[in-house]
Every structure is written in C-alpha cells, then in structure tokens.
Design a protein around this motif. Structure first.
Motif, PDB file in Angstrom:
ATOM      1  N   ASN A  52       0.803  -1.234   0.000  1.00  0.00           N
ATOM      2  CA  ASN A  52       0.000   0.000   0.000  1.00  0.00           C
ATOM      3  C   ASN A  52       0.834   1.283   0.000  1.00  0.00           C
ATOM      4  O   ASN A  52       0.286   2.389  -0.071  1.00  0.00           O
ATOM      5  CB  ASN A  52      -0.975   0.008   1.188  1.00  0.00           C
ATOM      6  N   GLY A  53       2.171   1.138   0.076  1.00  0.00           N
ATOM      7  CA  GLY A  53       3.045   2.305  -0.007  1.00  0.00           C
ATOM      8  C   GLY A  53       3.054   3.170   1.240  1.00  0.00           C
ATOM      9  O   GLY A  53       3.650   4.253   1.229  1.00  0.00           O
ATOM     10  N   GLU A  54       2.422   2.713   2.325  1.00  0.00           N
ATOM     11  CA  GLU A  54       2.332   3.543   3.536  1.00  0.00           C
ATOM     12  C   GLU A  54       3.075   2.903   4.700  1.00  0.00           C
ATOM     13  O   GLU A  54       3.153   1.679   4.809  1.00  0.00           O
ATOM     14  CB  GLU A  54       0.866   3.751   3.918  1.00  0.00           C
ATOM     15  N   TYR A  55       3.619   3.756   5.570  1.00  0.00           N
ATOM     16  CA  TYR A  55       4.267   3.267   6.794  1.00  0.00           C
ATOM     17  C   TYR A  55       4.091   4.309   7.892  1.00  0.00           C
ATOM     18  O   TYR A  55       3.782   5.475   7.634  1.00  0.00           O
ATOM     19  CB  TYR A  55       5.759   3.002   6.543  1.00  0.00           C
ATOM     20  N   ARG A  56       4.290   3.866   9.126  1.00  0.00           N
ATOM     21  CA  ARG A  56       4.126   4.750  10.277  1.00  0.00           C
ATOM     22  C   ARG A  56       5.308   4.560  11.215  1.00  0.00           C
ATOM     23  O   ARG A  56       5.587   3.439  11.648  1.00  0.00           O
ATOM     24  CB  ARG A  56       2.826   4.426  10.997  1.00  0.00           C
ATOM     25  N   PRO A  57       6.051   5.624  11.562  1.00  0.00           N
ATOM     26  CA  PRO A  57       7.142   5.492  12.523  1.00  0.00           C
ATOM     27  C   PRO A  57       6.634   4.971  13.868  1.00  0.00           C
ATOM     28  O   PRO A  57       5.486   5.242  14.253  1.00  0.00           O
ATOM     29  CB  PRO A  57       7.673   6.928  12.655  1.00  0.00           C
ATOM     30  N   VAL A  58       7.472   4.243  14.568  1.00  0.00           N
ATOM     31  CA  VAL A  58       7.093   3.682  15.861  1.00  0.00           C
ATOM     32  C   VAL A  58       6.755   4.815  16.824  1.00  0.00           C
ATOM     33  O   VAL A  58       7.516   5.774  16.975  1.00  0.00           O
ATOM     34  CB  VAL A  58       8.239   2.820  16.443  1.00  0.00           C
ATOM     35  N   GLY A  59       5.593   4.713  17.466  1.00  0.00           N
ATOM     36  CA  GLY A  59       5.157   5.709  18.444  1.00  0.00           C
ATOM     37  C   GLY A  59       4.438   6.892  17.845  1.00  0.00           C
ATOM     38  O   GLY A  59       3.955   7.765  18.569  1.00  0.00           O
ATOM     39  N   SER A  60       4.362   6.964  16.510  1.00  0.00           N
ATOM     40  CA  SER A  60       3.717   8.098  15.845  1.00  0.00           C
ATOM     41  C   SER A  60       2.310   7.714  15.404  1.00  0.00           C
ATOM     42  O   SER A  60       2.026   6.550  15.128  1.00  0.00           O
ATOM     43  CB  SER A  60       4.539   8.537  14.631  1.00  0.00           C
ATOM     44  N   ASP A  61       1.426   8.717  15.361  1.00  0.00           N
ATOM     45  CA  ASP A  61       0.076   8.471  14.845  1.00  0.00           C
ATOM     46  C   ASP A  61      -0.061   9.022  13.422  1.00  0.00           C
ATOM     47  O   ASP A  61      -1.143   9.058  12.855  1.00  0.00           O
ATOM     48  CB  ASP A  61      -0.980   9.088  15.758  1.00  0.00           C
ATOM     49  N   LYS A  62       1.081   9.422  12.839  1.00  0.00           N
ATOM     50  CA  LYS A  62       1.074   9.997  11.503  1.00  0.00           C
ATOM     51  C   LYS A  62       1.547   8.959  10.473  1.00  0.00           C
ATOM     52  O   LYS A  62       2.552   8.278  10.678  1.00  0.00           O
ATOM     53  CB  LYS A  62       1.994  11.229  11.458  1.00  0.00           C
ATOM     54  N   THR A  63       0.819   8.854   9.384  1.00  0.00           N
ATOM     55  CA  THR A  63       1.159   7.906   8.317  1.00  0.00           C
ATOM     56  C   THR A  63       1.872   8.637   7.180  1.00  0.00           C
ATOM     57  O   THR A  63       1.465   9.718   6.771  1.00  0.00           O
ATOM     58  CB  THR A  63      -0.106   7.221   7.773  1.00  0.00           C
ATOM     59  N   PHE A  64       2.938   8.009   6.687  1.00  0.00           N
ATOM     60  CA  PHE A  64       3.714   8.579   5.582  1.00  0.00           C
ATOM     61  C   PHE A  64       3.587   7.689   4.355  1.00  0.00           C
ATOM     62  O   PHE A  64       3.370   6.480   4.467  1.00  0.00           O
ATOM     63  CB  PHE A  64       5.188   8.708   5.963  1.00  0.00           C
ATOM     64  N   THR A  65       3.741   8.288   3.184  1.00  0.00           N
ATOM     65  CA  THR A  65       3.725   7.526   1.931  1.00  0.00           C
ATOM     66  C   THR A  65       5.150   7.370   1.431  1.00  0.00           C
ATOM     67  O   THR A  65       5.879   8.358   1.283  1.00  0.00           O
ATOM     68  CB  THR A  65       2.885   8.241   0.858  1.00  0.00           C
TER      69      THR A  65
END
Length: 448
Positions: free
Chosen positions: A259-272
């Motif tokens: 899906n091309g998306e990931y989220r840093p550990v502890g973050s609620d923000k999703t990056f592409t």
C-alpha cells in the motif's frame, strides 16, 4: 567491425520466412539451427549474441541444458511459445534469459525487440573495439565479457522503469554494485541511495530501522530517528540479503510494498513511501521460499524484475583485467607503479575464486601491501590448503586445554579476517546466522 550474430530456431515455416524477410533481422549475421542435434547443443557450439527460439513441450531437455550451462549468462534469448505453462521456461525467465512472447504473437513487438538488441549490441562492439586494452565500465561495474555486457543491457532496460528489482548472485559477485549502478542509471539518480543489511536487523528494532521512531516511543528512544524508507525518500532503497530477515518480520515490509504507507514507531502519523526497492540474495529464491526463509508473496512483490549477477568463474575473461584494474587503482592512490609478474598473472587466471570479485580484490590488496615492486605468486596468499570441517585432521589441529569461548573467538576472528571483514560470508562459513554473528562480535567486543 563485425555484425552481431543471431541464432534462429523456428518450427513454423511461415513465421520463419516472415522473420527472415524483416529488415531488422537482416542486419544480423544469421545462424539457422539444423536437425543434426538439439538446438541447445548447437548454441553451445556457436559464437552468437542473441537467439530466437520457437519452443514447445518437447524442449524441456534443452531448457535443462541452458540452466546448467554458461551460455545463459552470455547471450540473450527471445522465446516464442503457445503460452502453455512450463516451469522450466519460467525458471529461465527468472534467471534473466530475456523475453518470452506468447501466442497470439504480436509480430511487431518481436521486431522492435530485435531492433533494440541490434542497436545495443552494435554500440557495445564499437566500445570494446575502442577500448580493447582496458575493461569496459558501466556505472559501478567493470568488465568486458559477454556475461557483463548482457548484465549492462539488462540494467539499462530496467533502470528507466519504476519496477522493483531482485538481484540474485553468489556472495562477492557484486550485487550491491549492481544495485548502485541501477540507481545511477535511473531517473532517481540525483536522490539518495540507501543500503541496509537485512540479516543485521534486530527483530526487536526492525520497525524502527525500517520506518523510524519518535522520541519516547520505547525505552532508549531519546530522540527522533529516521528509518531507511525516509532516508531514501525519492531515491533507491537497497535491501541486501533479504532472505536473512526473520520471516515473521517480512510481513511488515510486505505491507509497505502493497500500500506504499508506513508509520514510525510511536507516531500516529502515516507517511507515503516514495522509494524504488532493489533487494538482493545469494540464495536461490525458490529454495528460500521452500525452506521458509522468504515469503512467497514478498518474493513476487520484490521480483517484478529479476536480475542475475554472473559469478567470476562465468566471466573468466575479465579476471586478469579486473586484477589489473584493482592494482592500477592502488598504484594511483599510493603513487606507486607496482606490477604483476607473469607467474602471478598465471596464478590469478587459473585460481577458482570461490569468493568471486570480492576475493580477487582482497587478494590484490594483500599482495600490494606485501610486495615491493613486483607482485609474485607468494604475495597473493592463494595457496592455503582447504580444510574440510568433517575431516579428523581438524579435530587433531585444535589444541587441548583451551577455553571454548577462546576457540570460538579465534574462529570468528580468523574467518572474518580471511573474508576481508564481510560478515555475511563469515556467518555462512561458520554455520550461523548474520544476527548470531553480530551477537558474538558484541559479546567478544570485536565489532571494530
């Protein structure tokens, strides 16, 4: 300058006539197959650059011969088939044989592909003629042998696409250099190239290494950390030794590829993620899947375009040139003019080089240090006897009364030194995982 040579094996007379009348084909020196022997045997006896093969269900023996022959690394193939599934033909395609056109045949596409090959092969012949005293170079790669020229063509084709690439080859063959060259030839060349060894990733910190973490996400997270997907933003991410990543962790990588998306550990923000993935392994991917070392779904995501890197023994005409290349590089660095003796060159040419280009490079560097002006055979340190771990003489050579941890430490140090510090090869020879080797190094404080 001689023309490129095209081998043709076609069963359909109408297709053969149509192809032979094409201007694109008439540019080549044409070699037609005969009924005297199998087409795969004829190929091994001919000097050619490209082969067009109309295949059917009776060709399995020919496919088997190709899979174990050197010719697969030397020339490109265009296979034309009815489209009936064939596992051996699929294996050839995964090994980088070339193109497979299925019925109903798009004849125009075949002609365009042949014209493409003619232009590339003609350009290569001009370059080789112009630099006959040196090896050709493409990106980070050096070599003028047929296997290397074929590899250059493959990289050029895939570099300008966005396809994920799986690079397969033996340890020391230059898989990271292939990945780096792929990046340099791509439209992402002005963006970062980031490499990571998957076997060295800690299972506990794999999310953080891949995707990053924010400050306070876990104990010891004293500041924000960018993962490799963020570090390679816009560029190429090279996942070395992908089969050494624990299989239960591979699903995390798969999700990003899907899906091309990931989220840093502890973050609620999703990056592409905006990266091109190049992965590598020294194992046969199908065997790795069968042995539960590689997820099949991850393999198909990574291997949109497989690239096979030839071993040094498959490009033996490059060996002396590569040794001279490494020596010249050191001479420039040190402002010296050292050279190989004739006997040293003979030894270099006849050695089996199981460690491939990396072993050759390390041998030249060792010899450079040991020699004064002329490098002799004894400076190369290639005459060490091979020790079989199952031989009783190994046990006889181990001293008594030495602590087990000291024996282990010595084995790690000597093997690591012999491999020029390469931890993947060292772990393989010691029969442990790369992660276990890192743990041992940390235990004995040998990381440096």
């Amino acid at each position: 300058m001689s023309k490129p040579r095209l081998f043709i094996h076609l069963r359909d007379p109408e297709l053969a006539e149509k192809l032979l009348q094409s201007p694109a084909v008439r540019q080549f020196v044409i070699i037609k197959s005969s009924d005297s022997s199998a087409w795969s045997e004829q190929l091994q006896q001919q000097e050619c650059d490209l082969a067009v093969i109309e295949s059917d269900e009776c060709d399995n023996d020919d496919y088997q011969r190709l899979l174990v022959s050197k010719i697969l690394t030397e020339i490109d193939f265009i296979f034309i088939s009815s489209g009936t599934p064939n596992e051996l033909l699929d294996t050839l395609m995964r090994r980088g044989a070339g193109y497979h056109f299925r019925a109903p045949l798009d004849f125009g596409s075949v002609i365009d592909t042949l014209q493409d090959f003619y232009q590339q092969l003609s350009t290569e012949r001009k370059q080789v003629k112009a630099t006959s005293s040196e090896l050709d170079q493409f990106g980070m790669l050096v070599g003028s042998s047929k296997p290397m020229l074929k590899l250059y063509r493959t990289i050029r084709k895939v570099a300008i696409t966005e396809a994920n690439v799986l690079i397969v080859g033996e340890s020391g063959a230059g898989k990271e250099l292939v990945a780096n060259t792929l990046h340099l030839a791509s439209l992402r060349a002005d963006k970062p190239f980031v490499a990571i060894n998957c076997g060295a990733l800690s299972p506990e910190l794999i999310d953080s290494e891949l995707f990053g973490h924010i400050k306070g996400a876990f104990t010891g997270a004293h500041r924000d950390h960018q993962g490799v997907f963020a570090q390679a933003e816009g560029g190429t991410l090279f996942l070395d030794e992908i089969t050494e990543m624990p299989i239960e962790q591979q699903v995390k990588l798969l999700r990003v590829l899907e899906n091309g998306e990931y989220r840093p550990v502890g973050s609620d923000k999703t990056f592409t993620a905006n990266v091109r993935i190049a992965a590598a392994t020294n194992r046969d991917p199908m065997h790795a899947i069968a042995e539960d070392m590689l997820r099949e779904d991850l393999y198909f995501r990574l291997a949109q375009f497989p690239v096979a890197v030839p071993s040094l023994r498959d490009r033996d005409e490059d060996i002396i040139g590569l040794a001279q290349h490494f020596l010249a590089y050191r001479n420039v660095q040190e402002q010296q003019s050292k050279q190989f003796s004739a006997e040293a060159q003979t030894l270099i040419a006849t050695h089996s080089w199981p460690g491939n280009v990396r072993e050759l490079k390390h041998a030249v560097e060792r010899a450079y240090i040991l020699a004064d002006n002329t490098i002799e055979p004894e400076h190369l340190l290639l005459d060490e006897p091979h020790i079989d771990a199952n031989d009783d003489s190994v046990a006889d050579a181990i001293p008594t009364g030495v602590r087990l941890d000291e024996l282990e430490k010595a084995a790690i140090l000597r093997t690591l030194a012999k491999n020029g510090g390469n931890k993947t090869d060292t772990a393989q020879q010691l029969g442990v995982s790369v992660k276990t080797l890192y743990n041992k190094l940390e235990k004995y404080q040998l990381e440096r």
